[in-house]
Motif scaffolding. Sequence first.
Motif, short mmCIF file in Angstrom:
data_model
loop_
_atom_site.label_atom_id
_atom_site.label_comp_id
_atom_site.label_asym_id
_atom_site.label_seq_id
_atom_site.Cartn_x
_atom_site.Cartn_y
_atom_site.Cartn_z
N CYS A 93 21.12 -4.12 39.68
CA CYS A 93 22.31 -3.99 38.49
C CYS A 93 23.26 -3.42 38.51
O CYS A 93 23.95 -4.07 37.74
CB CYS A 93 20.83 -3.04 37.03
N SER A 122 18.44 0.24 33.57
CA SER A 122 18.88 -1.51 33.40
C SER A 122 17.60 -1.92 32.58
O SER A 122 17.75 -2.59 32.11
CB SER A 122 19.94 -1.56 33.59
N CYS A 123 16.76 -1.93 33.71
CA CYS A 123 15.84 -3.21 33.76
C CYS A 123 14.47 -2.48 34.41
O CYS A 123 12.87 -2.99 34.18
CB CYS A 123 16.47 -4.09 35.82
N CYS A 181 18.76 0.49 40.08
CA CYS A 181 18.45 -0.33 40.90
C CYS A 181 19.87 -1.15 41.94
O CYS A 181 20.76 -0.73 40.65
CB CYS A 181 17.40 -1.63 40.73
N CYS A 200 14.77 2.22 36.86
CA CYS A 200 16.65 1.78 36.67
C CYS A 200 16.78 1.99 35.62
O CYS A 200 15.64 1.24 34.47
CB CYS A 200 16.41 0.52 37.44
ZN LIG Z 1 17.56 -2.42 37.63
#
Ligand SMILES: [Zn+2]
Length: 213
Positions: free
Chosen positions: A141, A100-101, A138, A98
């Motif tokens: 997110c 973001s994470c 994901c 992902c």
């Molecule tokens: Zn994520």
Amino acid sequence: MIRTSLPLKKSLKPKRCRSCGANFNPISSMSKACSVPCAMALNDAAKAKSAARAAKDERKSLAERKAKLKTRREWIAEAQAAVNKVARLRDLLAGHGCISCGARPQQKFGGTFDAGHYRSVGSAPHMRYYLPAIRGQCVRCNRDLGGSAVNFRKGLVERIGINRVEEIESMQWTAKWSVEYLERLKKVMNKKARRLEKRIEAKSEVNQLEAVE
Ligand SMILES: [Zn+2]
Ligand SMILES: [Zn+2]
């Protein structure tokens, strides 16, 4: 034999007034109404009828325009699905999680790995198909955290550098996608997605072989 009188003008048969229904003696074969008020009423009715017909035609063409619009909207969505798929597969092939994470998608990417737009389609519709700004993300997110924009930016900077990110942030133009363009885009992207899928498959086979050795 000598005629003693001129033949009388043949009188017309009585008619039924088309407005009030009364019988009347018509002045000419064209007469449809018994009186001036009835003739006016008939005229008004005819006008109303043609106005209604015009309104109906107008509604019909509006519906046709709407149908065309809907088709275009559908094309926009279908092209988007193809572009998103390419973005997800590109990131999977590169081994990215992902944006973001960093979470890794499960084996099946259909439901667990979304394609997130760095600049939302709502506020930056021109970036709708801009692949560098569309990243595998994901579901948590992308959907639960509303795009997780701050972390998206961090992840994007890591991948393509701050200069490219700032460039993307300042990109401004008015997008006008024609149906022809959207059709072509969908086709090209689906082709690209198939190639990526094959490469991902080949890569996982290699990985499996290496795991065995
Ligand atoms: Zn994520
Ligand atoms: Zn009448």
